[in-house]
Design an enzyme around this catalytic site. Structure first.
Site, PDB file in Angstrom:
ATOM      1  N   HIS A  23       0.873  -1.175   0.000  1.00 48.62           N
ATOM      2  CA  HIS A  23       0.000   0.000   0.000  1.00 48.62           C
ATOM      3  C   HIS A  23       0.910   1.225   0.000  1.00 48.62           C
ATOM      4  O   HIS A  23       1.597   1.496   0.974  1.00 48.62           O
ATOM      5  CB  HIS A  23      -0.873  -0.056   1.265  1.00 48.62           C
ATOM      6  CG  HIS A  23      -2.096   0.799   1.208  1.00 48.62           C
ATOM      7  ND1 HIS A  23      -3.127   0.581   0.312  1.00 48.62           N
ATOM      8  CD2 HIS A  23      -2.469   1.883   1.944  1.00 48.62           C
ATOM      9  CE1 HIS A  23      -4.076   1.479   0.496  1.00 48.62           C
ATOM     10  NE2 HIS A  23      -3.694   2.283   1.486  1.00 48.62           N
ATOM     11  N   LYS A 168     -10.349   6.128  -3.603  1.00 52.60           N
ATOM     12  CA  LYS A 168      -9.424   7.203  -3.235  1.00 52.60           C
ATOM     13  C   LYS A 168      -8.045   6.814  -3.732  1.00 52.60           C
ATOM     14  O   LYS A 168      -7.618   5.669  -3.537  1.00 52.60           O
ATOM     15  CB  LYS A 168      -9.476   7.358  -1.717  1.00 52.60           C
ATOM     16  CG  LYS A 168      -8.301   8.030  -1.038  1.00 52.60           C
ATOM     17  CD  LYS A 168      -8.706   8.488   0.365  1.00 52.60           C
ATOM     18  CE  LYS A 168      -7.573   8.432   1.357  1.00 52.60           C
ATOM     19  NZ  LYS A 168      -7.933   9.062   2.645  1.00 52.60           N
ATOM     20  N   LYS A 170      -3.970   7.497  -3.711  1.00 52.36           N
ATOM     21  CA  LYS A 170      -2.904   8.081  -2.913  1.00 52.36           C
ATOM     22  C   LYS A 170      -1.874   8.659  -3.856  1.00 52.36           C
ATOM     23  O   LYS A 170      -1.264   7.905  -4.645  1.00 52.36           O
ATOM     24  CB  LYS A 170      -2.261   6.989  -2.053  1.00 52.36           C
ATOM     25  CG  LYS A 170      -3.165   6.509  -0.954  1.00 52.36           C
ATOM     26  CD  LYS A 170      -3.417   7.641   0.011  1.00 52.36           C
ATOM     27  CE  LYS A 170      -3.719   7.195   1.394  1.00 52.36           C
ATOM     28  NZ  LYS A 170      -3.910   8.342   2.289  1.00 52.36           N
ATOM     29  N   ASP A 199      -5.845  11.715  -2.205  1.00 55.18           N
ATOM     30  CA  ASP A 199      -5.231  12.132  -0.941  1.00 55.18           C
ATOM     31  C   ASP A 199      -3.754  12.384  -1.212  1.00 55.18           C
ATOM     32  O   ASP A 199      -3.025  11.451  -1.579  1.00 55.18           O
ATOM     33  CB  ASP A 199      -5.409  11.033   0.118  1.00 55.18           C
ATOM     34  CG  ASP A 199      -4.976  11.491   1.501  1.00 55.18           C
ATOM     35  OD1 ASP A 199      -4.459  12.619   1.624  1.00 55.18           O
ATOM     36  OD2 ASP A 199      -5.168  10.712   2.459  1.00 55.18           O
ATOM     37  N   GLU A 225      -7.886  15.704  -0.843  1.00 52.99           N
ATOM     38  CA  GLU A 225      -7.585  15.601   0.591  1.00 52.99           C
ATOM     39  C   GLU A 225      -6.161  16.064   0.891  1.00 52.99           C
ATOM     40  O   GLU A 225      -5.209  15.624   0.258  1.00 52.99           O
ATOM     41  CB  GLU A 225      -7.780  14.132   1.009  1.00 52.99           C
ATOM     42  CG  GLU A 225      -7.513  13.860   2.468  1.00 52.99           C
ATOM     43  CD  GLU A 225      -7.877  12.418   2.868  1.00 52.99           C
ATOM     44  OE1 GLU A 225      -8.612  11.733   2.110  1.00 52.99           O
ATOM     45  OE2 GLU A 225      -7.414  11.976   3.926  1.00 52.99           O
ATOM     46  N   ASP A 250      -7.243  16.680   6.536  1.00 54.56           N
ATOM     47  CA  ASP A 250      -7.074  15.434   7.298  1.00 54.56           C
ATOM     48  C   ASP A 250      -6.006  15.677   8.368  1.00 54.56           C
ATOM     49  O   ASP A 250      -6.344  15.966   9.527  1.00 54.56           O
ATOM     50  CB  ASP A 250      -6.711  14.265   6.365  1.00 54.56           C
ATOM     51  CG  ASP A 250      -6.522  12.954   7.135  1.00 54.56           C
ATOM     52  OD1 ASP A 250      -6.817  12.921   8.342  1.00 54.56           O
ATOM     53  OD2 ASP A 250      -6.074  11.951   6.539  1.00 54.56           O
ATOM     54  N   LYS A 274     -11.115  11.205  12.615  1.00 47.95           N
ATOM     55  CA  LYS A 274     -10.509   9.920  12.991  1.00 47.95           C
ATOM     56  C   LYS A 274     -10.454   9.863  14.504  1.00 47.95           C
ATOM     57  O   LYS A 274     -10.024  10.840  15.130  1.00 47.95           O
ATOM     58  CB  LYS A 274      -9.079   9.785  12.429  1.00 47.95           C
ATOM     59  CG  LYS A 274      -9.018   9.782  10.911  1.00 47.95           C
ATOM     60  CD  LYS A 274      -7.609   9.589  10.382  1.00 47.95           C
ATOM     61  CE  LYS A 274      -7.614   9.713   8.860  1.00 47.95           C
ATOM     62  NZ  LYS A 274      -6.282   9.623   8.256  1.00 47.95           N
ATOM     63  N   GLU A 328     -14.082   5.852   4.990  1.00 45.30           N
ATOM     64  CA  GLU A 328     -13.036   5.016   4.380  1.00 45.30           C
ATOM     65  C   GLU A 328     -12.660   3.908   5.366  1.00 45.30           C
ATOM     66  O   GLU A 328     -11.493   3.546   5.471  1.00 45.30           O
ATOM     67  CB  GLU A 328     -11.824   5.877   4.013  1.00 45.30           C
ATOM     68  CG  GLU A 328     -11.246   6.623   5.211  1.00 45.30           C
ATOM     69  CD  GLU A 328     -10.032   7.492   4.910  1.00 45.30           C
ATOM     70  OE1 GLU A 328      -9.800   7.825   3.734  1.00 45.30           O
ATOM     71  OE2 GLU A 328      -9.320   7.842   5.868  1.00 45.30           O
TER      72      GLU A 328
HETATM   73  C1  MUC Z   1      -5.008   8.946   5.248  1.00 50.46           C
HETATM   74  O1  MUC Z   1      -4.222   9.869   5.229  1.00 50.46           O
HETATM   75  O2  MUC Z   1      -6.131   9.253   4.956  1.00 50.46           O
HETATM   76  C2  MUC Z   1      -6.618   6.410   4.808  1.00 50.46           C
HETATM   77  C3  MUC Z   1      -6.817   5.598   3.750  1.00 50.46           C
HETATM   78  C4  MUC Z   1      -5.575   5.149   3.307  1.00 50.46           C
HETATM   79  O3  MUC Z   1      -5.322   4.405   2.376  1.00 50.46           O
HETATM   80  O4  MUC Z   1      -4.613   5.700   4.100  1.00 50.46           O
HETATM   81  C5  MUC Z   1      -5.228   6.392   5.153  1.00 50.46           C
HETATM   82  C6  MUC Z   1      -4.553   7.575   5.659  1.00 50.46           C
HETATM   83 MG    MG Z   2      -5.663  11.340   4.561  1.00 53.58          MG
END
Ligand code: MUC
Ligand code: MG
Length: 376
Positions: A23, A168, A170, A199, A225, A250, A274, A328
């Site tokens: 990941h 989502k 990254k 994000d 994000e 976030d 969170k 999420e």
């Molecule tokens: C984050 O920063 O949001 C949430 C989903 C993911 O894949 O990583 C997290 C952290």
């Molecule tokens: Mg995030």
């Protein structure tokens, strides 16, 4: 009867679990996940469980799994032993007196106290909070294999299985143009069948963010994000004012104080909530209340916890009056295995809240013994 119970012991256990695939985030690539599982024993024989989990050691948050265990073992557990097990607010006030910060560790302990109290009263944790207004939560999936083709195949398969219809991505590891090309290719492949969000995990400076967001907006991306560093709130506010696509905070919004400041300066259109970064479910609910009062939309975030931490957050999110951007809470699905007897149920694009007392989960002792970190 119940209110006579005292806390007799607290244990923090490091658990290393394999992920189903690598990941990739801007700051780290995860090959496994480490959970800190908390077990809190009470004099009436009831045990509460909780979880503190972060991402990528110390590369994401400012508490590491090993540090969380040390903080609990050395400082927080001794402060709890002998206290009234049924008074969660009093126990947490005591922890806040003996330790500043350390929100992840406190969140795990608050969950364990609430789980124990729910079991003691025979009610689900959400009921202790005043009641759930929904018993399912929409859940997105993060595509982060690092490969565009593989991400598209993964999304297609999850759409087909009716498990997720929001994805989502990254980004923030590569040049802005390369990241945007990757996102746009995935959005083109999925079209109107799925929502796509990104994000950036703070990786862009303001100029990069302005360029990147303009291109992402044109590509039909629904939500951006944390594009810029968490300390640079004014940059977030300028980006939120400049673009129509919503900007979500976030890392910049941990507790209600951050939420107040972001609301005051117009720093975000959406808050990612969170429980870990807010120091527990109650801190998360206070943060959400500020968002509500300011007209800021809410989203249920994750630190990629296993089942215990995920279900704790789910009980909290189920009580929120508005949760416009869903959640999420897919952490358990990223793990090959877990340490609970029955893993959470995901179907029809949603997580289904367990209905038993407390969290509604039981630890699997064999799995816990198998995956717990052996002393070196
Ligand atoms: C984050 O920063 O949001 C949430 C989903 C993911 O894949 O990583 C997290 C952290
Ligand atoms: Mg995030």
């Amino acid at each position: 009867m119940g209110n006579q119970a005292t806390i007799t012991a607290v244990q923090a256990i490091l658990v290393d679990l394999p992920t189903i695939r690598a990941h990739q985030l801007a700051m780290a690539t995860m090959q496994q996940q480490t959970l800190v599982i908390v077990r809190l024993q009470c004099s009436d024989g009831i045990e509460g469980i909780g979880e503190a989990t972060t991402i990528g050691g110390l590369s994401y948050g400012d508490e590491s799994p090993e540090g969380i265990k040390l903080t609990i073992d050395t400082y927080l557990a001794p402060a709890l032993v002998g206290q009234d097990a049924a008074n969660v607010h009093a126990a947490m006030a005591r922890l806040n007196k003996v330790a500043r910060g350390n929100r992840f560790a406190k969140s795990a302990l608050e969950t364990a106290l609430l789980d124990a109290q729910g079991k003691r009263l025979g009610v689900p944790l959400a009921t202790l909070l005043g009641g759930a207004v929904r018993d399912t939560l929409p859940v997105l999936w993060t595509l982060a294999s690092g490969d565009t083709g593989r991400d598209i195949a993964e999304a297609e398969q999850l759409l087909e299985a009716r498990r997720h219809n929001t994805f989502k991505l990254k980004i923030g590891r590569r040049a802005v143009r390369d990241d945007v090309a990757h996102v746009a290719a995935i959005k083109r492949a999925l079209g109107d069948r799925a929502r796509v969000t990104v994000d950036v995990n703070q990786a862009w400076n303001e100029a990069e963010a302005a360029t990147g967001i303009a291109m992402l907006e044109a590509a039909g991306i629904d939500l951006i994000e944390q594009p810029t560093p968490r300390e640079q709130r004014a940059a977030l506010a300028r980006l939120a004012a400049r673009f129509i696509v919503p900007i979500m905070a976030d890392e910049a919004v941990c507790g209600p104080e951050d939420a107040m400041e972001l609301a005051r300066i117009g720093g975000a259109d959406v808050f990612a909530l969170k429980i870990a970064k807010s120091g527990g479910i109650f801190g998360m609910l206070r943060t959400a209340a500020v968002g509500d009062a300011a007209g800021i939309a809410l989203y249920g975030g994750t630190m990629l916890e296993g089942s215990v931490g995920t279900i704790a957050a789910a009980h909290g999110f189920c009580t929120l009056p508005q949760l416009a951007w869903g959640t999420e809470l897919f952490g358990p699905l990223l793990l090959e295995d877990d340490v609970v007897a029955t893993r959470p149920e995901y179907r029809d694009f949603a997580l289904h809240l367990p209905q038993g007392p407390g969290l509604g989960l039981a630890l699997d002792e064999d799995k816990l013994a198998h995956y717990r970190r052996k002393q070196g």
